[in-house]
Design a protein around this motif. Structure first.
Motif, PDB file in Angstrom:
ATOM      1  N   VAL A  52      44.532  32.422  40.623  1.00 38.64           N
ATOM      2  CA  VAL A  52      43.991  33.574  40.673  1.00 38.64           C
ATOM      3  C   VAL A  52      43.545  33.915  39.084  1.00 38.64           C
ATOM      4  CG1 VAL A  52      43.728  36.200  40.968  1.00 38.64           C
ATOM      5  CG2 VAL A  52      44.947  34.703  42.659  1.00 38.64           C
ATOM      6  N   ALA A  53      42.456  34.300  38.802  1.00 38.18           N
ATOM      7  CA  ALA A  53      41.813  34.437  37.470  1.00 38.18           C
ATOM      8  C   ALA A  53      42.522  35.740  36.998  1.00 38.18           C
ATOM      9  CB  ALA A  53      40.248  34.737  37.675  1.00 38.18           C
ATOM     10  N   PRO A  54      42.631  36.054  35.677  1.00 35.27           N
ATOM     11  CA  PRO A  54      43.233  37.191  35.140  1.00 35.27           C
ATOM     12  C   PRO A  54      42.583  38.765  35.567  1.00 35.27           C
ATOM     13  CG  PRO A  54      43.012  35.597  33.271  1.00 35.27           C
ATOM     14  CD  PRO A  54      42.275  35.250  34.623  1.00 35.27           C
ATOM     15  N   GLY A  55      43.036  39.329  36.145  1.00 35.02           N
ATOM     16  CA  GLY A  55      42.494  40.574  36.646  1.00 35.02           C
ATOM     17  C   GLY A  55      42.231  41.666  35.525  1.00 35.02           C
ATOM     18  N   PRO A  56      41.562  42.781  36.124  1.00 38.69           N
ATOM     19  CA  PRO A  56      41.498  42.908  37.562  1.00 38.69           C
ATOM     20  C   PRO A  56      40.424  42.187  38.206  1.00 38.69           C
ATOM     21  CG  PRO A  56      40.231  44.647  36.673  1.00 38.69           C
ATOM     22  CD  PRO A  56      40.896  43.777  35.501  1.00 38.69           C
ATOM     23  N   VAL A  57      40.596  41.673  39.492  1.00 42.06           N
ATOM     24  CA  VAL A  57      39.914  40.659  40.307  1.00 42.06           C
ATOM     25  C   VAL A  57      39.786  41.583  41.656  1.00 42.06           C
ATOM     26  CG1 VAL A  57      39.314  38.724  41.569  1.00 42.06           C
ATOM     27  CG2 VAL A  57      40.681  38.417  39.632  1.00 42.06           C
ATOM     28  N   GLN A  58      38.563  42.430  41.587  1.00 45.93           N
ATOM     29  CA  GLN A  58      38.358  43.485  42.512  1.00 45.93           C
ATOM     30  C   GLN A  58      36.956  43.518  43.263  1.00 45.93           C
ATOM     31  OE1 GLN A  58      39.512  47.354  40.643  1.00 45.93           O
ATOM     32  NE2 GLN A  58      38.883  48.377  42.552  1.00 45.93           N
ATOM     33  N   CYS A  59      36.871  43.862  44.397  1.00 46.28           N
ATOM     34  CA  CYS A  59      35.670  43.914  45.333  1.00 46.28           C
ATOM     35  C   CYS A  59      34.833  45.028  44.775  1.00 46.28           C
ATOM     36  CB  CYS A  59      35.976  43.921  46.822  1.00 46.28           C
ATOM     37  SG  CYS A  59      34.392  44.115  47.401  1.00 46.28           S
ATOM     38  N   PRO A  60      33.606  44.884  44.437  1.00 42.19           N
ATOM     39  CA  PRO A  60      32.750  45.978  43.935  1.00 42.19           C
ATOM     40  C   PRO A  60      32.435  47.196  44.999  1.00 42.19           C
ATOM     41  CG  PRO A  60      31.401  43.938  44.177  1.00 42.19           C
ATOM     42  CD  PRO A  60      32.794  43.443  44.249  1.00 42.19           C
ATOM     43  N   ALA A  76      52.504  40.196  35.300  1.00 41.96           N
ATOM     44  CA  ALA A  76      53.363  39.093  35.550  1.00 41.96           C
ATOM     45  C   ALA A  76      52.910  38.604  37.030  1.00 41.96           C
ATOM     46  CB  ALA A  76      54.915  39.451  35.776  1.00 41.96           C
ATOM     47  N   PHE A  77      51.723  38.935  37.096  1.00 43.00           N
ATOM     48  CA  PHE A  77      51.049  38.486  38.438  1.00 43.00           C
ATOM     49  C   PHE A  77      51.177  36.926  38.803  1.00 43.00           C
ATOM     50  CE2 PHE A  77      47.672  37.073  41.456  1.00 43.00           C
ATOM     51  CZ  PHE A  77      47.912  37.807  42.389  1.00 43.00           C
ATOM     52  N   LYS A  78      51.603  36.619  39.686  1.00 44.73           N
ATOM     53  CA  LYS A  78      51.645  35.261  40.113  1.00 44.73           C
ATOM     54  C   LYS A  78      51.542  34.922  41.727  1.00 44.73           C
ATOM     55  CE  LYS A  78      54.728  31.126  39.866  1.00 44.73           C
ATOM     56  NZ  LYS A  78      55.890  30.570  39.788  1.00 44.73           N
ATOM     57  N   PRO A  79      50.334  34.426  42.160  1.00 45.31           N
ATOM     58  CA  PRO A  79      50.080  34.293  43.370  1.00 45.31           C
ATOM     59  C   PRO A  79      50.909  33.744  44.361  1.00 45.31           C
ATOM     60  CG  PRO A  79      48.466  32.913  42.183  1.00 45.31           C
ATOM     61  CD  PRO A  79      49.198  33.781  41.217  1.00 45.31           C
ATOM     62  N   GLU A  80      50.983  34.043  45.623  1.00 40.97           N
ATOM     63  CA  GLU A  80      51.668  33.309  46.617  1.00 40.97           C
ATOM     64  C   GLU A  80      50.725  32.896  47.766  1.00 40.97           C
ATOM     65  OE1 GLU A  80      55.669  33.558  49.432  1.00 40.97           O
ATOM     66  OE2 GLU A  80      54.900  35.231  48.151  1.00 40.97           O
ATOM     67  N   ARG A  81      50.702  31.729  48.086  1.00 40.80           N
ATOM     68  CA  ARG A  81      49.596  31.371  49.064  1.00 40.80           C
ATOM     69  C   ARG A  81      49.793  31.972  50.270  1.00 40.80           C
ATOM     70  NH1 ARG A  81      48.783  24.894  47.734  1.00 40.80           N
ATOM     71  NH2 ARG A  81      48.675  24.814  45.610  1.00 40.80           N
ATOM     72  N   ALA A 115      36.858  35.086  40.651  1.00 39.47           N
ATOM     73  CA  ALA A 115      38.185  35.432  41.294  1.00 39.47           C
ATOM     74  C   ALA A 115      39.323  34.338  40.919  1.00 39.47           C
ATOM     75  CB  ALA A 115      38.063  35.498  42.956  1.00 39.47           C
ATOM     76  N   TRP A 116      38.732  33.178  40.898  1.00 41.93           N
ATOM     77  CA  TRP A 116      39.408  31.905  40.691  1.00 41.93           C
ATOM     78  C   TRP A 116      39.431  31.285  39.212  1.00 41.93           C
ATOM     79  CZ3 TRP A 116      42.713  31.940  44.663  1.00 41.93           C
ATOM     80  CH2 TRP A 116      42.201  32.256  45.841  1.00 41.93           C
ATOM     81  N   ALA A 117      40.607  30.637  38.938  1.00 39.91           N
ATOM     82  CA  ALA A 117      40.522  29.877  37.474  1.00 39.91           C
ATOM     83  C   ALA A 117      41.322  28.856  37.565  1.00 39.91           C
ATOM     84  CB  ALA A 117      40.920  31.082  36.542  1.00 39.91           C
ATOM     85  N   LEU A 118      41.506  27.825  36.606  1.00 39.00           N
ATOM     86  CA  LEU A 118      42.261  26.934  36.581  1.00 39.00           C
ATOM     87  C   LEU A 118      43.224  27.058  35.296  1.00 39.00           C
ATOM     88  CD1 LEU A 118      39.561  24.125  36.642  1.00 39.00           C
ATOM     89  CD2 LEU A 118      41.209  24.756  38.371  1.00 39.00           C
ATOM     90  N   THR A 119      44.472  26.601  35.734  1.00 37.67           N
ATOM     91  CA  THR A 119      45.404  26.489  34.492  1.00 37.67           C
ATOM     92  C   THR A 119      45.382  25.495  33.583  1.00 37.67           C
ATOM     93  OG1 THR A 119      47.154  25.040  36.114  1.00 37.67           O
ATOM     94  CG2 THR A 119      47.269  27.523  36.362  1.00 37.67           C
ATOM     95  N   PRO A 120      46.123  25.287  32.717  1.00 44.04           N
ATOM     96  CA  PRO A 120      46.037  24.531  31.601  1.00 44.04           C
ATOM     97  C   PRO A 120      45.961  22.868  32.142  1.00 44.04           C
ATOM     98  CG  PRO A 120      47.360  26.209  30.518  1.00 44.04           C
ATOM     99  CD  PRO A 120      47.137  26.522  32.120  1.00 44.04           C
ATOM    100  N   ASP A 121      46.641  22.987  33.108  1.00 42.16           N
ATOM    101  CA  ASP A 121      46.892  21.426  33.718  1.00 42.16           C
ATOM    102  C   ASP A 121      46.033  21.216  35.168  1.00 42.16           C
ATOM    103  OD1 ASP A 121      48.327  23.427  35.448  1.00 42.16           O
ATOM    104  OD2 ASP A 121      49.981  22.204  35.831  1.00 42.16           O
ATOM    105  N   SER A 122      44.781  22.203  34.993  1.00 46.15           N
ATOM    106  CA  SER A 122      43.922  22.043  35.978  1.00 46.15           C
ATOM    107  C   SER A 122      44.150  22.289  37.273  1.00 46.15           C
ATOM    108  CB  SER A 122      43.218  20.714  35.984  1.00 46.15           C
ATOM    109  OG  SER A 122      42.619  20.409  34.689  1.00 46.15           O
ATOM    110  N   CYS A 123      45.265  23.274  37.796  1.00 45.03           N
ATOM    111  CA  CYS A 123      45.400  23.601  38.828  1.00 45.03           C
ATOM    112  C   CYS A 123      44.952  24.951  39.365  1.00 45.03           C
ATOM    113  CB  CYS A 123      46.995  23.729  39.133  1.00 45.03           C
ATOM    114  SG  CYS A 123      48.035  22.223  39.130  1.00 45.03           S
ATOM    115  N   PRO A 124      44.270  25.067  40.394  1.00 45.58           N
ATOM    116  CA  PRO A 124      43.851  26.576  40.709  1.00 45.58           C
ATOM    117  C   PRO A 124      44.746  27.815  40.748  1.00 45.58           C
ATOM    118  CG  PRO A 124      44.143  25.098  42.817  1.00 45.58           C
ATOM    119  CD  PRO A 124      44.684  24.399  41.457  1.00 45.58           C
TER     120      PRO A 124
END
Length: 251
Positions: A108-116, A201-206, A97-106
Motif C-alpha cells: 500500500v502506498a504511503p498514506g493517506p490513501v483515501q477515496c475522494p 507503522a502501517f503494514k497491510p495484511e492481505r 493506492a499501490w506502490a512497490l517496496t525497494p525489492d519490487s514487491c507490492p
C-alpha cells in the motif's frame, strides 16, 4: 477403466502444460531469446506462465512497446493509472493506492490513501497487521474481540490506561493493592477507518484487505507498477524530410 481415466487425465495435463510451453517458446523466439533461454523459460512457463509473460517478456520489449502495453493494460483495468484502485464501497477511482517496496514487491502506498467520494481508507487500522479488533476476551490472552472490526486496539502503539479499564476486576484490585494505578496497554482505536495522526507503522495484511473486497496486486498489476515506476522512453524528433529534386535545384 480406472487406469484409462487417470491416463486421460495425465494426457490432458501434459497437453495443457505443453500448450503453455509452446506459446512461450514461440514468443521468446520472436523476442530474440537465445536457444538456452527459450528452453529455460518454456519449461518454467509451463508451470508458472506469469513469470514469463509479466516478467522476462516485458523486460525484452522496447521502451515504446512497454509504454503501449502499460497504456492498454491500464485502460483494460478501467483506471487512469496503474497504481490506482477502485473503491470497494462506491467504485470511485482512488489515486496512488499501490506502490512497490525497494525489492519490487507490492504494498500500500504511503498514506493517506483515501477515496475522494466516500472517505474509504486503504491504509486504515482495520487493514493493518498491528490491529486487534474488538475488545480482549481475557487479560493477557491472545484471543481478541468478537469479530467486530469497527473498533479495537493497536498492538504497535501503547498508552497508559487505568487498571480498571484494562484488567478484569480481580486483577485490577490486586494491582491497585500493589500501588499500580495505570498499566501500558494497546492503544484504543475508536474507529478502525481512522488511524492515529502520528501513526507511521502501517503494514497491510492481505487477509484483511480481502475481507474488505480488495484484491492484492497480482503478477500482472505488479508488472504494470514496475513499468509505471520506470523512467519514460526518451522522445526523439521526427526525421527531417529530404528535399525533392526540384527543391535541391532551387537550393
Amino acid at each position: 477403466m480406472r487406469g484409462y481415466f487417470w491416463l486421460a487425465v495425465g494426457l490432458a495435463v501434459l497437453g495443457f502444460l505443453a500448450c503453455h510451453a509452446g506459446r512461450i517458446w514461440v514468443d521468446a523466439g520472436q523476442r530474440g531469446f537465445g536457444l538456452a533461454r527459450r528452453l529455460g523459460w518454456a519449461l518454467l512457463g509451463a508451470v508458472a506462465p506469469s513469470r514469463y509473460w509479466w516478467g522476462a517478456r516485458i523486460e525484452a520489449l522496447s521502451p515504446y512497446e512497454q509504454a503501449d502495453l502499460l497504456a492498454r493494460e491500464t485502460a483494460a483495468l478501467g483506471l487512469s493509472r496503474a497504481d490506482n484502485l477502485h473503491c470497494p464501497l462506491c467504485s470511485t477511482e482512488v489515486s496512488h493506492a499501490w506502490a512497490l517496496t525497494p525489492d519490487s514487491c507490492p504494498t500500500v502506498a504511503p498514506g493517506p490513501v483515501q477515496c475522494p467520494r466516500c472517505d474509504f481508507r486503504l491504509d486504515s487500522c482495520r487493514h493493518c497487521v498491528h490491529f486487534l479488533p474488538g475488545t480482549p476476551q481475557t487479560w493477557g490472552g491472545f484471543h481478541w474481540g468478537s469479530g467486530d472490526v469497527t473498533f479495537g486496539r493497536c498492538n504497535r502503539y501503547k498508552a497508559l490506561r487505568s487498571v480498571e479499564q484494562v484488567c478484569p476486576p480481580e486483577v485490577a484490585h490486586q494491582l491497585k493493592a500493589r500501588g499500580y494505578e495505570q498499566v501500558r496497554a494497546p492503544l484504543p482505536i475508536v474507529d478502525s477507518f481512522l488511524p492515529p495522526d502520528f501513526c507511521t507503522a502501517f503494514k497491510p495484511e492481505r487477509r484483511r484487505l480481502r475481507a474488505s473486497g480488495i484484491r492484492w496486486p497480482n503478477a500482472r498489476r505488479v508488472a504494470l507498477l514496475r513499468l509505471l515506476a520506470s523512467p519514460p522512453a526518451p522522445e526523439t524528433a521526427p526525421p527531417e524530410e529530404l528535399p525533392s529534386d526540384d527543391e535541391q535545384w532551387l537550393l
